[in-house]
Write a protein that holds these residues in place. Structure first.
Motif, mmCIF file in Angstrom:
data_model
loop_
_atom_site.group_PDB
_atom_site.id
_atom_site.type_symbol
_atom_site.label_atom_id
_atom_site.label_comp_id
_atom_site.label_asym_id
_atom_site.label_seq_id
_atom_site.Cartn_x
_atom_site.Cartn_y
_atom_site.Cartn_z
ATOM 1 N N LEU A 80 0.660 -0.747 0.279
ATOM 2 C CA LEU A 80 -0.144 0.218 0.407
ATOM 3 C C LEU A 80 0.784 1.226 0.109
ATOM 4 O O LEU A 80 0.760 2.339 -0.797
ATOM 5 N N LYS A 81 2.064 1.408 0.941
ATOM 6 C CA LYS A 81 2.739 2.708 1.010
ATOM 7 C C LYS A 81 3.911 2.195 -0.321
ATOM 8 O O LYS A 81 3.626 3.791 -1.112
ATOM 9 N N ILE A 82 4.533 1.621 -1.081
ATOM 10 C CA ILE A 82 4.646 1.930 -2.907
ATOM 11 C C ILE A 82 3.586 2.184 -3.112
ATOM 12 O O ILE A 82 3.723 2.805 -4.170
ATOM 13 N N GLY A 83 1.730 1.649 -3.397
ATOM 14 C CA GLY A 83 1.163 2.238 -4.095
ATOM 15 C C GLY A 83 0.913 3.767 -3.726
ATOM 16 O O GLY A 83 0.259 4.635 -5.340
ATOM 17 N N ASN A 84 0.802 4.137 -2.487
ATOM 18 C CA ASN A 84 0.566 5.660 -2.777
ATOM 19 C C ASN A 84 1.769 6.472 -3.032
ATOM 20 O O ASN A 84 2.101 7.174 -3.638
ATOM 21 N N GLU A 85 3.336 6.141 -2.873
ATOM 22 C CA GLU A 85 4.055 6.985 -3.721
ATOM 23 C C GLU A 85 4.225 7.117 -4.796
ATOM 24 O O GLU A 85 3.707 7.883 -5.440
ATOM 25 N N CYS A 86 3.545 5.481 -5.616
ATOM 26 C CA CYS A 86 3.164 5.824 -6.989
ATOM 27 C C CYS A 86 2.442 6.512 -7.495
ATOM 28 O O CYS A 86 2.382 7.237 -8.843
ATOM 29 N N LEU A 87 1.104 6.755 -7.013
ATOM 30 C CA LEU A 87 0.115 7.447 -7.298
ATOM 31 C C LEU A 87 0.450 9.198 -6.860
ATOM 32 O O LEU A 87 -0.022 10.076 -8.095
ATOM 33 N N ASN A 88 1.331 9.356 -6.180
ATOM 34 C CA ASN A 88 1.283 10.772 -6.099
ATOM 35 C C ASN A 88 2.387 11.215 -6.878
ATOM 36 O O ASN A 88 2.122 12.037 -7.318
ATOM 37 N N LYS A 89 3.162 10.042 -7.497
ATOM 38 C CA LYS A 89 4.356 10.938 -8.227
ATOM 39 C C LYS A 89 3.519 11.157 -9.221
ATOM 40 O O LYS A 89 3.623 11.690 -10.688
ATOM 41 N N MET A 90 2.806 10.408 -9.942
ATOM 42 C CA MET A 90 1.676 10.283 -10.847
ATOM 43 C C MET A 90 0.976 11.931 -11.111
ATOM 44 O O MET A 90 1.038 12.414 -12.437
ATOM 45 N N HIS A 91 -0.052 11.777 -9.674
ATOM 46 C CA HIS A 91 -0.533 12.840 -9.716
ATOM 47 C C HIS A 91 0.669 14.891 -9.776
ATOM 48 O O HIS A 91 0.367 15.364 -10.130
ATOM 49 N N GLN A 92 1.084 14.551 -9.302
ATOM 50 C CA GLN A 92 2.983 15.611 -9.488
ATOM 51 C C GLN A 92 3.177 15.739 -11.239
ATOM 52 O O GLN A 92 3.047 16.967 -11.474
ATOM 53 N N VAL A 93 3.040 14.583 -11.958
ATOM 54 C CA VAL A 93 3.314 14.373 -13.131
ATOM 55 C C VAL A 93 2.455 15.023 -13.650
ATOM 56 O O VAL A 93 2.327 16.598 -15.293
ATOM 57 N N MET A 94 0.812 14.772 -13.602
ATOM 58 C CA MET A 94 -0.334 15.386 -14.190
ATOM 59 C C MET A 94 -0.986 15.968 -13.127
ATOM 60 O O MET A 94 -1.389 15.121 -12.192
ATOM 61 N N SER A 95 -1.424 17.253 -13.295
ATOM 62 C CA SER A 95 -1.919 18.498 -12.792
ATOM 63 C C SER A 95 -3.280 18.515 -12.834
ATOM 64 O O SER A 95 -3.337 17.754 -13.952
ATOM 65 N N ILE A 96 -4.463 18.541 -11.686
ATOM 66 C CA ILE A 96 -5.796 18.625 -12.734
ATOM 67 C C ILE A 96 -5.785 19.662 -13.797
ATOM 68 O O ILE A 96 -6.676 20.048 -14.686
ATOM 69 N N GLU A 97 -5.245 21.429 -13.771
ATOM 70 C CA GLU A 97 -4.489 22.182 -14.570
ATOM 71 C C GLU A 97 -4.499 21.378 -15.806
ATOM 72 O O GLU A 97 -4.942 22.053 -16.635
ATOM 73 N N GLU A 98 -3.692 20.248 -15.751
ATOM 74 C CA GLU A 98 -2.770 19.843 -16.727
ATOM 75 C C GLU A 98 -3.698 20.066 -18.181
ATOM 76 O O GLU A 98 -4.385 19.502 -18.894
ATOM 77 N N VAL A 99 -4.984 18.418 -16.958
ATOM 78 C CA VAL A 99 -6.188 17.635 -17.778
ATOM 79 C C VAL A 99 -6.320 18.785 -17.720
ATOM 80 O O VAL A 99 -7.290 18.519 -19.033
ATOM 81 N N GLU A 100 -7.244 19.585 -17.295
ATOM 82 C CA GLU A 100 -7.757 20.716 -18.296
ATOM 83 C C GLU A 100 -7.953 21.228 -19.290
ATOM 84 O O GLU A 100 -8.497 21.698 -20.155
ATOM 85 N N ARG A 101 -6.129 21.882 -19.213
ATOM 86 C CA ARG A 101 -5.911 22.410 -20.595
ATOM 87 C C ARG A 101 -5.743 21.469 -21.543
ATOM 88 O O ARG A 101 -6.232 21.675 -22.441
ATOM 89 N N ILE A 102 -5.569 20.084 -21.452
ATOM 90 C CA ILE A 102 -5.655 18.699 -22.610
ATOM 91 C C ILE A 102 -7.508 18.763 -22.967
ATOM 92 O O ILE A 102 -7.306 18.800 -23.913
ATOM 93 N N ILE A 103 -8.253 18.626 -21.887
ATOM 94 C CA ILE A 103 -9.378 18.325 -22.541
ATOM 95 C C ILE A 103 -9.716 19.555 -23.195
ATOM 96 O O ILE A 103 -10.508 20.248 -24.131
ATOM 97 N N GLY A 104 -9.679 20.793 -22.504
ATOM 98 C CA GLY A 104 -10.027 22.494 -23.772
ATOM 99 C C GLY A 104 -9.389 22.590 -25.186
ATOM 100 O O GLY A 104 -10.192 22.599 -25.580
ATOM 101 N N GLU A 105 -7.693 21.505 -24.485
ATOM 102 C CA GLU A 105 -7.966 22.114 -26.114
ATOM 103 C C GLU A 105 -8.218 20.884 -27.569
ATOM 104 O O GLU A 105 -8.433 20.622 -28.414
ATOM 105 N N THR A 106 -8.854 19.562 -26.554
ATOM 106 C CA THR A 106 -9.230 18.213 -27.677
ATOM 107 C C THR A 106 -10.433 19.156 -28.018
ATOM 108 O O THR A 106 -11.006 19.146 -29.173
ATOM 109 N N GLN A 107 -11.726 20.510 -26.761
ATOM 110 C CA GLN A 107 -12.717 20.563 -27.380
ATOM 111 C C GLN A 107 -12.450 21.219 -28.111
ATOM 112 O O GLN A 107 -13.242 21.568 -29.598
ATOM 113 N N ASP A 108 -11.388 22.468 -28.720
ATOM 114 C CA ASP A 108 -10.781 23.891 -29.560
ATOM 115 C C ASP A 108 -11.391 22.720 -30.900
ATOM 116 O O ASP A 108 -11.152 23.109 -32.135
#
Length: 176
Positions: A80-108
């Protein structure tokens, strides 16, 4: 290891109990009742030791099972500890702002493509659209017009037609 040592101790006590019982019988036959009585008291004490040893073995086995289960729990917690660390690293790479930007570009991009499609569809003139509708109506009418059913009865036997006689001439086929 301790459990195995206790089992060996039990075996020694059990063998000693059998010998002492046989010896007590022999002493009774020989008329030495007091010695036989003392030997039976010693045997009784060793039987109590044997019971205590059995309880200790049960406690040890329970403890071993608890330790093994605790080790499994530790592995689960580590996973569980290793899984949480992986999720945290993924969240650092992909922020909510980044996801919103990609979705906005796709809609455009989708909106841009829709505008291109409208421009291409809008290049037809009104006359072209009228011609397309007339052609659609003509095709629809062709499908609705059915041939008339003959009123004469069908012949019993169909006359055979030679395939060579009804074959079209080659120059007519090429001209069509």
């Amino acid at each position: 290891q301790q459990r195995d040592k206790l089992r060996q101790y039990q075996k020694r006590l059990s063998l000693g109990l059998e010998r002492e019982r046989a010896l007590a019988r022999q002493l009774l036959r020989d008329g030495k009742k007091e010695k036989a009585m003392l030997l039976l008291k010693k045997k009784r004490y060793q039987e109590q030791l044997l019971d205590k040893t059995e309880n200790q073995i049960s406690n040890l086995e329970r403890m071993v099972q608890d330790i093994e289960f605790a080790q499994i729990e530790m592995k689960v917690i580590e996973g569980l500890k290793i899984g949480n660390e992986c999720l945290n690293k993924m969240h650092q790479v992909m922020s909510i702002e980044e996801v919103e930007r990609i979705i906005g570009e796709t809609q455009d991009a989708v909106e841009y493509q829709r505008q291109i499609d409208e421009l291409l569809a809008g290049s037809l003139t009104e006359e072209d659209e009228d011609a397309i509708l007339e052609e659609l109506n003509a095709i629809t009418q062709e499908q609705l017009e059915l041939p008339e059913v003959p009123s004469e009865p069908l012949p019993e036997k169909i006359p055979e037609v030679s395939p060579i006689k009804n074959r079209p001439k080659p120059e007519l086929v090429a001209a069509s």
